[in-house]
Design an enzyme around this catalytic site. Sequence first.
Site, mmCIF file in Angstrom:
data_model
loop_
_atom_site.group_PDB
_atom_site.id
_atom_site.type_symbol
_atom_site.label_atom_id
_atom_site.label_comp_id
_atom_site.label_asym_id
_atom_site.label_seq_id
_atom_site.Cartn_x
_atom_site.Cartn_y
_atom_site.Cartn_z
ATOM 1 N N ASN A 9 0.871 -1.176 0.000
ATOM 2 C CA ASN A 9 0.000 0.000 0.000
ATOM 3 C C ASN A 9 0.907 1.226 0.000
ATOM 4 O O ASN A 9 1.520 1.543 1.011
ATOM 5 C CB ASN A 9 -0.888 -0.035 1.251
ATOM 6 C CG ASN A 9 -1.736 1.213 1.386
ATOM 7 O OD1 ASN A 9 -1.805 2.035 0.478
ATOM 8 N ND2 ASN A 9 -2.378 1.358 2.534
ATOM 9 N N LYS A 11 0.117 4.265 -0.268
ATOM 10 C CA LYS A 11 -0.513 5.433 0.357
ATOM 11 C C LYS A 11 -0.314 6.676 -0.534
ATOM 12 O O LYS A 11 -0.220 6.529 -1.751
ATOM 13 C CB LYS A 11 0.026 5.633 1.782
ATOM 14 C CG LYS A 11 -0.103 4.330 2.613
ATOM 15 C CD LYS A 11 0.142 4.489 4.061
ATOM 16 C CE LYS A 11 -0.011 3.132 4.761
ATOM 17 N NZ LYS A 11 0.142 3.205 6.195
ATOM 18 N N HIS A 94 -9.161 1.000 5.072
ATOM 19 C CA HIS A 94 -7.873 1.188 5.734
ATOM 20 C C HIS A 94 -8.064 2.092 6.958
ATOM 21 O O HIS A 94 -8.893 3.008 6.935
ATOM 22 C CB HIS A 94 -6.854 1.802 4.768
ATOM 23 C CG HIS A 94 -5.477 1.764 5.324
ATOM 24 N ND1 HIS A 94 -5.017 2.715 6.212
ATOM 25 C CD2 HIS A 94 -4.474 0.872 5.163
ATOM 26 C CE1 HIS A 94 -3.773 2.399 6.566
ATOM 27 N NE2 HIS A 94 -3.428 1.289 5.948
ATOM 28 N N GLU A 96 -6.501 4.520 7.992
ATOM 29 C CA GLU A 96 -6.362 5.958 7.709
ATOM 30 C C GLU A 96 -7.653 6.511 7.090
ATOM 31 O O GLU A 96 -8.018 7.662 7.327
ATOM 32 C CB GLU A 96 -5.137 6.197 6.807
ATOM 33 C CG GLU A 96 -3.854 5.968 7.589
ATOM 34 C CD GLU A 96 -2.704 5.377 6.804
ATOM 35 O OE1 GLU A 96 -2.712 5.443 5.568
ATOM 36 O OE2 GLU A 96 -1.787 4.826 7.446
ATOM 37 N N GLU A 166 -4.983 -4.990 10.573
ATOM 38 C CA GLU A 166 -3.922 -4.011 10.813
ATOM 39 C C GLU A 166 -4.192 -3.298 12.131
ATOM 40 O O GLU A 166 -4.988 -2.348 12.179
ATOM 41 C CB GLU A 166 -3.881 -2.976 9.681
ATOM 42 C CG GLU A 166 -3.598 -3.566 8.321
ATOM 43 C CD GLU A 166 -3.069 -2.501 7.354
ATOM 44 O OE1 GLU A 166 -1.959 -2.688 6.858
ATOM 45 O OE2 GLU A 166 -3.741 -1.497 7.128
ATOM 46 N N GLY A 172 3.047 2.173 10.878
ATOM 47 C CA GLY A 172 3.994 3.271 10.721
ATOM 48 C C GLY A 172 4.706 3.638 12.012
ATOM 49 O O GLY A 172 5.356 4.678 12.091
ATOM 50 N N SER A 212 3.994 -2.285 10.303
ATOM 51 C CA SER A 212 5.452 -2.358 10.488
ATOM 52 C C SER A 212 6.058 -3.707 10.116
ATOM 53 O O SER A 212 6.992 -4.173 10.778
ATOM 54 C CB SER A 212 5.825 -1.959 11.923
ATOM 55 O OG SER A 212 5.402 -0.629 12.181
HETATM 56 P P1 13P Z 1 3.480 0.252 7.717
HETATM 57 O O1 13P Z 1 3.983 -1.041 7.086
HETATM 58 O O2 13P Z 1 4.207 1.461 7.252
HETATM 59 O O3 13P Z 1 3.362 0.142 9.198
HETATM 60 O O4 13P Z 1 1.974 0.457 7.156
HETATM 61 C C1 13P Z 1 1.069 -0.593 7.225
HETATM 62 C C2 13P Z 1 -0.131 -0.214 6.469
HETATM 63 O O5 13P Z 1 -0.867 0.676 6.869
HETATM 64 C C3 13P Z 1 -0.408 -0.909 5.206
HETATM 65 O O6 13P Z 1 -1.676 -0.632 4.747
#
Ligand code: 13P
Length: 249
Positions: A9, A11, A94, A96, A166, A172, A212
């Site tokens: 992803n 983003k 997601h 976010e 997740e 992150g 992560s």
């Molecule tokens: P990270 O791997 O940067 O923690 O992000 C995970 C994520 O949100 C994938 O959709």
Amino acid sequence: MRKNIVAGNWKMNNDLQETERLLNDLLVYDVPENVSVIVAPTFTNLVSANTMLKDSTIEVAAQNMHQADNGAFTGEISAAMLKSAGVNTVILGHSERRAYFWETNELLATKVDAALKNEMTLIYCFGEELEDRKNGNHFNIVKEQLEEGICHIAEAEWKNVILAYEPVWAIGTGETASPEQAQEMHEFIRNTILDTYNEEVAQGVSILYGGSVKPNNAQEIFGKKDVDGGLIGGAALDAENFMAIVNAF
Ligand code: 13P
């Protein structure tokens, strides 16, 4: 046998030139036969990503879409538009999107329906926040996200669904769920699907872990019985790191 899947992803990262550079870097690598690889660039780069990956087994996914077929929804993109651009997979829900764009389970249920109606594969994301985990409420939250967002679909539609757990506190942050915490939750998710549907659906659905995941922890996490791969954020922005994760099974 369920599919092993690693999805990147990206983003809101990478302009067109950076996207093309990353795709060229990825194309240097062989994709192992036992893994389905997906990358999700931003909307403006989907068409070029699809063109560049046409001879590769790597699939392209969108990061979001609107639930309506079309209409006066300024700034939004429909399933049919994605399909006409050659994109057959979409990430929905997601954290976010849930946190910054107020996407609720109820709204996501309508996006899930729209994706399935348009014969798309969807990656349904969910996971608890840190406070839920601290309060011991994480299983309840995840159950609710499943029940309200996706467990209304017909049994036959599950073949087009990938689940992605997740935990928000691991996204992150550099903090991963331990492989044991991931397995515990993935088993709970599979059992929730089993309770609502049946053994075939529960055993057939791939459940990805996200938060992560890096080359140095992927193998241990993917080694767990109910973890069928990963949804990767930061580490997906570098071809070498991403392909190391793809090769971690
Ligand atoms: P990270 O791997 O940067 O923690 O992000 C995970 C994520 O949100 C994938 O959709």
